[in-house]
Design a protein around this motif. Sequence first.
Motif, PDB file in Angstrom:
ATOM      1  N   ARG A 213     -30.642  15.065   3.149  1.00  9.77           N
ATOM      2  CA  ARG A 213     -30.115  14.026   4.037  1.00  9.77           C
ATOM      3  C   ARG A 213     -29.412  12.928   3.248  1.00  9.77           C
ATOM      4  N   ALA A 214     -28.477  13.351   2.398  1.00 11.23           N
ATOM      5  CA  ALA A 214     -27.693  12.394   1.624  1.00 11.23           C
ATOM      6  C   ALA A 214     -26.889  11.494   2.555  1.00 11.23           C
ATOM      7  N   THR A 215     -26.774  10.243   2.181  1.00  9.76           N
ATOM      8  CA  THR A 215     -25.910   9.333   2.920  1.00  9.76           C
ATOM      9  C   THR A 215     -24.466   9.759   2.724  1.00  9.76           C
ATOM     10  N   ARG A 216     -23.721   9.845   3.812  1.00 11.22           N
ATOM     11  CA  ARG A 216     -22.311  10.243   3.740  1.00 11.22           C
ATOM     12  C   ARG A 216     -21.426   9.016   3.879  1.00 11.22           C
ATOM     13  N   VAL A 217     -20.417   8.929   3.013  1.00  9.78           N
ATOM     14  CA  VAL A 217     -19.477   7.809   3.040  1.00  9.78           C
ATOM     15  C   VAL A 217     -18.062   8.346   3.160  1.00  9.78           C
ATOM     16  N   ASP A 218     -17.205   7.568   3.789  1.00 12.29           N
ATOM     17  CA  ASP A 218     -15.817   7.967   3.993  1.00 12.29           C
ATOM     18  C   ASP A 218     -14.995   7.631   2.755  1.00 12.29           C
ATOM     19  N   ILE A 219     -14.415   8.635   2.119  1.00  9.33           N
ATOM     20  CA  ILE A 219     -13.534   8.444   0.963  1.00  9.33           C
ATOM     21  C   ILE A 219     -12.221   9.159   1.274  1.00  9.33           C
ATOM     22  N   PRO A 220     -11.204   8.452   1.741  1.00 16.51           N
ATOM     23  CA  PRO A 220      -9.920   9.098   2.033  1.00 16.51           C
ATOM     24  C   PRO A 220      -9.382   9.838   0.814  1.00 16.51           C
ATOM     25  N   GLY A 221      -8.837  11.024   1.072  1.00 19.40           N
ATOM     26  CA  GLY A 221      -8.274  11.836  -0.002  1.00 19.40           C
ATOM     27  C   GLY A 221      -9.120  13.021  -0.404  1.00 19.40           C
ATOM     28  N   VAL A 222     -10.350  13.124   0.127  1.00 19.71           N
ATOM     29  CA  VAL A 222     -11.223  14.221  -0.307  1.00 19.71           C
ATOM     30  C   VAL A 222     -10.694  15.587   0.154  1.00 19.71           C
ATOM     31  N   HIS A 223      -9.932  15.608   1.233  1.00 18.91           N
ATOM     32  CA  HIS A 223      -9.432  16.887   1.732  1.00 18.91           C
ATOM     33  C   HIS A 223      -8.166  17.336   1.007  1.00 18.91           C
ATOM     34  N   ASP A 224      -7.608  16.484   0.177  1.00 21.64           N
ATOM     35  CA  ASP A 224      -6.378  16.817  -0.547  1.00 21.64           C
ATOM     36  C   ASP A 224      -6.723  17.341  -1.934  1.00 21.64           C
ATOM     37  N   ASP A 225      -7.265  18.553  -1.974  1.00 24.55           N
ATOM     38  CA  ASP A 225      -7.583  19.172  -3.262  1.00 24.55           C
ATOM     39  C   ASP A 225      -6.630  20.328  -3.520  1.00 24.55           C
ATOM     40  N   VAL A 226      -6.611  20.761  -4.776  1.00 27.89           N
ATOM     41  CA  VAL A 226      -5.647  21.777  -5.218  1.00 27.89           C
ATOM     42  C   VAL A 226      -6.375  23.077  -5.506  1.00 27.89           C
ATOM     43  N   ASP A 227      -6.125  24.086  -4.673  1.00 30.69           N
ATOM     44  CA  ASP A 227      -6.680  25.419  -4.905  1.00 30.69           C
ATOM     45  C   ASP A 227      -5.596  26.487  -5.014  1.00 30.69           C
ATOM     46  N   THR A 228      -4.485  26.295  -4.313  1.00 27.39           N
ATOM     47  CA  THR A 228      -3.422  27.296  -4.251  1.00 27.39           C
ATOM     48  C   THR A 228      -2.081  26.646  -4.562  1.00 27.39           C
ATOM     49  N   PRO A 229      -1.047  27.449  -4.869  1.00 27.14           N
ATOM     50  CA  PRO A 229       0.287  26.871  -5.074  1.00 27.14           C
ATOM     51  C   PRO A 229       0.773  26.074  -3.867  1.00 27.14           C
ATOM     52  N   ALA A 230       0.438  26.519  -2.651  1.00 32.79           N
ATOM     53  CA  ALA A 230       0.838  25.770  -1.456  1.00 32.79           C
ATOM     54  C   ALA A 230       0.176  24.401  -1.429  1.00 32.79           C
ATOM     55  N   ASP A 231      -1.108  24.337  -1.812  1.00 31.48           N
ATOM     56  CA  ASP A 231      -1.802  23.053  -1.889  1.00 31.48           C
ATOM     57  C   ASP A 231      -1.073  22.105  -2.845  1.00 31.48           C
TER      58      ASP A 231
END
Length: 251
Positions: A213-231
């Motif tokens: 039950r970790a406390t969750r905090v909003d950090i904009p930019g977490v969804h912008d990660d690099v896995d593929t050339p399209a990313d």
Amino acid sequence: MIDGGILAKITEYSSLADSPGSISYCTGFIILNFDKLNDQQFPVLVLAAGASSRLGRPKALLPLGPRDPEEKDSRNRILLDAAIGQGRVLSPDVRVVCGAWYPLIRFRCRRQPSIWLRTPDWQHGISASLSAGLRSLGPAAKGAFVLVADQPLLDLNALEAFGKAARYVPDQPIAADYGGRPGVPAYLPRWLWPLVLDLEGDKGAGQLLAEMRATRVDIPGVHDDVDTPADWRRIRALLSRKGLTARQSRR
């Protein structure tokens, strides 16, 4: 648990700048930079050991644009430089866990961490990197921050507030909110480390953080990660429009 208003109650904290004139020392697989300012209680682990198989090239070495308009030569500025800069928002003690593409990424980095940690069993996945990072920490550490090398658009103000929260309640796990589930960046208090060290395979501590039950905090930019050339094409376009000046100006 931390209530939603805790970030407004945390006492003021200023990120420590780089120490001028550090001394480097190499021993085995560990390269140390002894800085005058060293936050041993709250170190940062930057996980950068993967082979980037889906991308087809080492993501840590992806080139970034210049940090400011006067910096014309960006050939040596890479994605890992941005991650180390993010780590310094949280602590002067930033440790990069590497495996594949080492030592190339070390020599291509403009920003140098406090420690380069090479994990020989990096092929076993994220659990091996977490283990190598946590095992490198001394008894003074109350907990550890965990970052990854492929989130260059993290909001630094939110990241600093995240660091304040960990210092305010150092025994509470804290993690970025991914739509109701915890993820990186994350803060792992020391009492949680034995459970993290028991993890196996290519999975991080996300499920464990959810169970605790970790406390969750909003950090904009977490969804912008690099896995593929399209990313990378999409994120590179965002970087071109926004630049890293505002986000990565502090070290």
